[in-house]
Structure formats: C-alpha cells, structure tokens
Scaffold this motif. Structure first.
Motif, PDB file in Angstrom:
ATOM      1  N   ILE A   1       0.842  -1.206   0.000  1.00 37.47           N
ATOM      2  CA  ILE A   1       0.000   0.000   0.000  1.00 37.47           C
ATOM      3  C   ILE A   1       0.873   1.251   0.000  1.00 37.47           C
ATOM      4  CG2 ILE A   1      -1.583   1.359   1.445  1.00 37.47           C
ATOM      5  CD1 ILE A   1      -2.876  -1.325   2.274  1.00 37.47           C
ATOM      6  N   ALA A   2       1.907   1.245   0.835  1.00 35.53           N
ATOM      7  CA  ALA A   2       2.797   2.400   0.940  1.00 35.53           C
ATOM      8  C   ALA A   2       3.513   2.679  -0.375  1.00 35.53           C
ATOM      9  CB  ALA A   2       3.819   2.166   2.055  1.00 35.53           C
ATOM     10  N   ALA A   3       3.897   1.611  -1.081  1.00 33.56           N
ATOM     11  CA  ALA A   3       4.591   1.782  -2.364  1.00 33.56           C
ATOM     12  C   ALA A   3       3.672   2.451  -3.389  1.00 33.56           C
ATOM     13  CB  ALA A   3       5.070   0.435  -2.878  1.00 33.56           C
ATOM     14  N   ILE A   4       2.410   2.036  -3.418  1.00 27.74           N
ATOM     15  CA  ILE A   4       1.452   2.619  -4.367  1.00 27.74           C
ATOM     16  C   ILE A   4       1.135   4.062  -3.998  1.00 27.74           C
ATOM     17  CG2 ILE A   4      -0.966   2.509  -5.122  1.00 27.74           C
ATOM     18  CD1 ILE A   4      -0.721  -0.558  -5.007  1.00 27.74           C
ATOM     19  N   ALA A   5       0.966   4.329  -2.699  1.00 27.79           N
ATOM     20  CA  ALA A   5       0.618   5.680  -2.245  1.00 27.79           C
ATOM     21  C   ALA A   5       1.828   6.606  -2.198  1.00 27.79           C
ATOM     22  CB  ALA A   5      -0.026   5.611  -0.863  1.00 27.79           C
TER      23      ALA A   5
ATOM     24  N   TYR B   1      -8.736  -4.113   0.141  1.00 31.01           N
ATOM     25  CA  TYR B   1      -7.301  -4.210  -0.134  1.00 31.01           C
ATOM     26  C   TYR B   1      -7.015  -4.724  -1.546  1.00 31.01           C
ATOM     27  CZ  TYR B   1      -2.586  -6.111  -0.197  1.00 31.01           C
ATOM     28  OH  TYR B   1      -1.303  -6.409  -0.567  1.00 31.01           O
ATOM     29  N   ASP B   2      -7.667  -5.801  -1.947  1.00 27.90           N
ATOM     30  CA  ASP B   2      -7.415  -6.382  -3.278  1.00 27.90           C
ATOM     31  C   ASP B   2      -7.709  -5.376  -4.384  1.00 27.90           C
ATOM     32  OD1 ASP B   2      -6.603  -8.760  -2.181  1.00 27.90           O
ATOM     33  OD2 ASP B   2      -8.528  -9.778  -2.450  1.00 27.90           O
ATOM     34  N   ASP B   3      -8.767  -4.580  -4.208  1.00 28.23           N
ATOM     35  CA  ASP B   3      -9.105  -3.558  -5.211  1.00 28.23           C
ATOM     36  C   ASP B   3      -8.052  -2.451  -5.225  1.00 28.23           C
ATOM     37  OD1 ASP B   3     -11.422  -4.860  -5.999  1.00 28.23           O
ATOM     38  OD2 ASP B   3     -12.680  -3.817  -4.533  1.00 28.23           O
ATOM     39  N   TYR B   4      -7.573  -2.059  -4.045  1.00 26.93           N
ATOM     40  CA  TYR B   4      -6.568  -0.997  -3.951  1.00 26.93           C
ATOM     41  C   TYR B   4      -5.304  -1.398  -4.713  1.00 26.93           C
ATOM     42  CZ  TYR B   4      -3.807   2.771  -1.831  1.00 26.93           C
ATOM     43  OH  TYR B   4      -3.041   3.895  -1.639  1.00 26.93           O
ATOM     44  N   ILE B   5      -4.893  -2.665  -4.550  1.00 27.15           N
ATOM     45  CA  ILE B   5      -3.678  -3.141  -5.222  1.00 27.15           C
ATOM     46  C   ILE B   5      -3.909  -3.309  -6.724  1.00 27.15           C
ATOM     47  CG2 ILE B   5      -2.000  -5.016  -5.347  1.00 27.15           C
ATOM     48  CD1 ILE B   5      -1.844  -3.280  -2.785  1.00 27.15           C
ATOM     49  N   ALA B   6      -5.016  -3.959  -7.067  1.00 27.23           N
ATOM     50  CA  ALA B   6      -5.291  -4.246  -8.479  1.00 27.23           C
ATOM     51  C   ALA B   6      -5.482  -2.984  -9.302  1.00 27.23           C
ATOM     52  CB  ALA B   6      -6.534  -5.133  -8.598  1.00 27.23           C
ATOM     53  N   LEU B   7      -6.039  -1.941  -8.689  1.00 25.77           N
ATOM     54  CA  LEU B   7      -6.358  -0.707  -9.412  1.00 25.77           C
ATOM     55  C   LEU B   7      -5.343   0.400  -9.153  1.00 25.77           C
ATOM     56  CD1 LEU B   7     -10.185  -0.934  -8.765  1.00 25.77           C
ATOM     57  CD2 LEU B   7      -9.023  -1.315 -10.964  1.00 25.77           C
ATOM     58  N   ASN B   8      -4.213   0.021  -8.524  1.00 28.20           N
ATOM     59  CA  ASN B   8      -3.090   0.938  -8.313  1.00 28.20           C
ATOM     60  C   ASN B   8      -3.447   2.168  -7.488  1.00 28.20           C
ATOM     61  OD1 ASN B   8      -0.316   1.296  -8.673  1.00 28.20           O
ATOM     62  ND2 ASN B   8      -0.667   2.855 -10.250  1.00 28.20           N
TER      63      ASN B   8
END
Length: 366
Positions: free
Chosen positions: A55-59, A327-334
């Motif tokens: 999450i931190a890497a994406i944000a 969580y899965d949506d946050y990762i999948a959708l960047n």
C-alpha cells in the motif's frame, strides 16, 4: 487501543530469550537460574504485514507505520504460586493485567540448562502453570459465587447474572477445566464474565521452544503440545529461541539468507506475533497518503465509527462516513484514484462492519 500478551512459563524454558528476540533488545536478563526476571519487562513489536508495504509503495508514502502488539515478560512461576510460593503473588497480579497468555514450553533436551523439575515434559510444565491459575480462580470465585447467589435470591438482577455465569466458571474449574470454556447465554452475561478478569479465561498461545535443527517441523514433544492446544481451542507455534537470538545479532539484510540456509521461510517470531494477533481476535485496516501509510488494529466485528475511534476519539464521536476500498481492489487498481474511477471506492456509514485489509478515509465533524 493497546493489546498485551504476557509471556509465561516455568523458569529456564526460554521466556526471556524469546522476549529479547521479540523486542530486539536485551531488556530482559536471560540467565540460567530461576527468577532472573523479577519485574515484568514490556516491549512493543511491529506486527508483520506485507500488505502495508505494498500500500505504501502505491501511495508513495514518506513514512510507514506498522500496527503493534505488546509483549510482557513475566517472572517465572513455580508450583504453589497460587499460595504465594516463589514470586506467586506478583506473577498472578501481572497475569491479570494482560489480554492473552503466551505460554512458552521447553521442547528440547540440553544437559547444560537446568530444568526446575529435572525432566523435559512440556505437557507437565503446562499443567503446573494451568493448575496454579485454576487454583487462584477457584479461590477468587467460591466466595463471589456464594455471595452473588444469596443476593440473587433477594431479587438482585445483577447478582443473578453474576451467579449464573460465574457459577458456570466455578463448575468448570472444579472439573479441572479453564474458565475460558464458559459460554455466556447473552451480552449481559458476557459483560459480567469479562469484568470478572479470571486468569483462566484469557486466551492461550503455546510456544514450543525446540532445538535449532527442529525449528521447521518441530518434534515429538511439540506435537503433543499441538494436540493439547487443539483439544482445548488454543493455538500453538514452534520456535527455536536459539535461532531467534542469533537472528537479532546479525544485520537485518543477512537474516533472510540465514533463514533460507536453515530451510525456514520466515522467523519463528513472525509466527508468534501473528498468532498472538489472531488469538486476540484482532484485524487490521489501513490509511494511506503521501505523508504516511499506517496499519491500525481493531477488534473483529467492529463498526466503522469504532474503527475510526482507533485513530482518534473525535473521529468516532463526529463520524459521518468512511470512504472505503478493499485491499485487493486498492492493489489491483493501483491506489485510490484507480479504485475511485472503477467505482470500487465505497461510501460506508455507521453500520458498516469493517473488514480486515480495508483501506479507509474517515469523514467526521466535531
């Protein structure tokens, strides 16, 4: 919300060594004699969670803050503690202050390390501690149940609730079973039972301390402990305290290679921490932004305002809604923008049951 697990066990089973490794300090003196730990040492440890780093890497968060669990190294116990033997009174008092018990059991042979009973038998060791806790609870309950029963006959509603649920606990203890097997019939009984703060009502995690070459699969002794845990609804993990002590002595970037050479995918301590987290019925939600990505602990089953209150009481008092992404949506959708564009950011209200892994932004007004 702070949660603490008390590390207990007979003297010289590896409690202090485990605590030192957990907190990566030498705060607890590890020595080969009983009662080397006189005052309970307390350490906060980060709960391992790969999701937070992703999450931190994406944000693109500048700071990453893991959720934490407290561990208390409690003085060694001997037979007769419930009657004040050894450090019994202090031991029992410290146990009352923790949320769960991490019971370290010696499952290794070593002639150089004295065992208080001069034999290695983890089941017998577990029973020594359990017996002392049961005896302390029995002494506590006998008068309380009797007094509550008398008041209940006079029409005292609160006393009737106490007599019912604590009477059930007393019957279990007399039968040699822990109070955590009590089944309250309603919320009122559950509340009364929780307030009783019985020692044997606390959830238990058995930690089997094995030799280095048995850290992967355990041994015949640890297998007996796993069978015991399964029979009573507890949990168990295998750890080699010796390996964990070696790990904290080496640079962090070398630890993975060392574990791999031993045929281990992760440290035993990571298993202990996660098991303790599950034992307490805890889940994690996340907040994320350019300044910080943070994991937050909340009790399973909490509603959105309660989860918001973990950040600040004002968030709970003035709760309006929670912008929520699985969580899965946050990762999948960047991240947040992608989830919002795909319609995966939900507006959740006061009745929303927060799910483990939710990425949340709370709206509030005080």
């Amino acid at each position: 919300m702070g949660f603490r697990c008390g590390i207990v066990g007979l003297p010289n089973v590896g409690k202090s060594t485990l605590f030192n490794a957990l907190t990566e300090t030498q705060a607890a003196q590890a020595a080969n004699y009983p009662f080397c730990t006189i005052e309970p040492n307390v350490g906060q440890v980060a709960v391992p969670d790969d999701r937070l780093d992703k999450i931190a890497a994406i944000a693109k968060s500048a700071k990453v803050v893991a959720t934490q669990l407290g561990f208390v190294d409690i003085a060694g116990l001997v037979k007769g503690a419930s009657a004040g033997e050894g450090l019994g009174n202090q031991f029992l008092g410290n146990i009352r202050e923790v949320d769960a018990i991490v019971h370290v059991l010696r499952c290794f042979e070593d002639d150089d390390i004295q065992h208080v009973s001069n034999k290695v038998d983890p089941i017998a060791d577990a029973e020594v501690v359990e017996t002392e806790l049961m005896l302390a609870d029995l002494e506590s309950l006998e008068k309380r149940v009797s007094n509550a029963a008398k008041r209940a006959t006079a029409g005292d509603k609160e006393a009737k609730i106490l007599a019912s649920v604590l009477g059930q606990a007393l019957d279990l203890l007399k039968d040699g079973k822990p109070a955590r097997l009590v089944e309250p019939k309603d919320d009122e009984e559950a509340k009364a039972f929780a307030q009783a703060q019985l020692l044997t009502a606390k959830p238990v995690l058995y930690v089997c301390n094995v030799a280095e070459d048995e850290a992967g699969e355990g041994n015949a002794l640890s297998q007996k402990v796993f069978e015991k845990a399964q029979s009573e609804g507890a949990q168990a993990v295998v750890v080699s305290a010796a390996i964990e002590a070696e790990l904290i002595a080496m640079p962090e970037d070398e630890r993975g290679e060392y574990l791999e050479a031993l045929g281990l995918s992760e440290s035993g301590l990571a298993r202990v921490i996660r098991a303790g987290y599950r034992l307490l019925g805890l889940n994690t939600f996340f907040t994320a932004g350019p300044k910080e990505a943070r994991a937050w602990t909340f009790p399973a089953g909490a509603k959105a305002p309660q989860a918001a209150g973990e950040i600040h009481t004002d968030f709970e008092k003035g709760f309006i809604r929670a912008e929520t992404i699985a969580y899965d949506d946050y990762i999948a959708l960047n991240g947040e923008a992608g989830a919002k564009e795909a319609g995966k950011m939900r507006q959740e209200g006061k009745d929303y049951d927060v799910q483990d892994g939710d990425v949340m932004l709370f709206k509030f007004n005080v």
